[in-house]
Design an enzyme around this catalytic site. Structure first.
Site, PDB file in Angstrom:
ATOM      1  N   SER A  49       1.005  -0.851   0.032  1.00 37.81           N
ATOM      2  CA  SER A  49       0.139  -0.078   0.089  1.00 37.81           C
ATOM      3  C   SER A  49       0.970   1.260  -0.288  1.00 37.81           C
ATOM      4  O   SER A  49       2.082   1.385   0.451  1.00 37.81           O
ATOM      5  CB  SER A  49      -0.817  -0.251   1.193  1.00 37.81           C
ATOM      6  OG  SER A  49      -1.873   1.257   1.387  1.00 37.81           O
ATOM      7  N   ASP A  50       0.581   2.207  -0.680  1.00 37.07           N
ATOM      8  CA  ASP A  50       1.168   3.623  -0.654  1.00 37.07           C
ATOM      9  C   ASP A  50       0.102   4.561  -0.939  1.00 37.07           C
ATOM     10  O   ASP A  50      -1.019   4.495  -1.622  1.00 37.07           O
ATOM     11  CB  ASP A  50       2.095   4.019  -1.631  1.00 37.07           C
ATOM     12  CG  ASP A  50       3.241   4.798  -1.947  1.00 37.07           C
ATOM     13  OD1 ASP A  50       4.262   4.471  -1.168  1.00 37.07           O
ATOM     14  OD2 ASP A  50       3.159   5.945  -1.949  1.00 37.07           O
TER      15      ASP A  50
END
Length: 200
Positions: A72-73
């Protein structure tokens, strides 16, 4: 969760770990090592999608075949400009004054990878800020909270005082969109105790 799989979160973020635990997933956390530089002409949407996928892939390459990895970012965007983590008070002030009294976007990409198979989703949430004074910015910086936060604030902490409205996913702004993450994991036959009835 199916016992045929092990689940890894490609992050040591306490917020992301808390969200996954909250849903009942059993997982291990490992920090990925990738280059997070923005590529020329890359949009915020494409940037978080790419980094989420690269984070997951970097861990998946070192893991057993059955392992499923979540990457995730998150990035904070003001008028298409990505605001990173402030390096000092001056940069924090610059970011928060840009966001003060305006609406910005928070993009979060989440990717799930198992061997060569991958699925990715991107969530965009609109966040409106109240007016922020210099005194509030100075006090907020002294709290230490902005130093490791994209855009210089954390909605789940003291920074939540600046938020007037939010249009979209709160969990995505914090760093992991719960609904989309659950949907992606379901496609890999990984379920929580709260949606495992779908396997019956």
């Amino acid at each position: 969760m199916s016992q045929l799989y092990s689940l890894i979160l490609a992050s040591q973020s306490p917020r992301r770990k808390a969200f996954l635990s909250q849903l009942g997933y059993q997982f291990e956390s490992i920090s990925p090592d990738i280059d997070e530089s923005l590529k020329p002409q890359e949009t915020p949407h494409d940037y978080v999608a790419r980094l989420a996928l690269e984070k997951a892939q970097s861990i998946a390459k070192k893991s057993a075949d059955a392992t499923v990895v979540i990457g995730s970012d998150t990035c904070v965007v003001y008028q298409q400009r990505i605001l990173g983590k402030p390096e000092n008070l001056q940069q924090c002030r610059e970011y928060l004054l840009l966001l003060s009294g305006t609406t910005h976007q928070v993009y979060t990409g989440v990717a799930v990878v198992q061997q060569a198979l991958s699925k990715t989703s991107v969530v965009c949430t609109h966040v409106e800020f109240d007016e922020i004074s210099d005194a509030e910015i100075n006090a907020y910086w002294q709290s230490g909270e902005p130093k490791d936060k994209a855009g210089g604030y954390g909605i789940q902490g003291i920074g939540g005082q600046f938020v007037k409205t939010i249009n979209g996913s709160y969990s995505s702004v914090v760093g992991l969109p719960l609904c989309e993450t659950k949907q992606l994991l379901t496609q890999f036959n990984i379920f929580t105790p709260f949606n495992s009835t779908t396997t019956k």
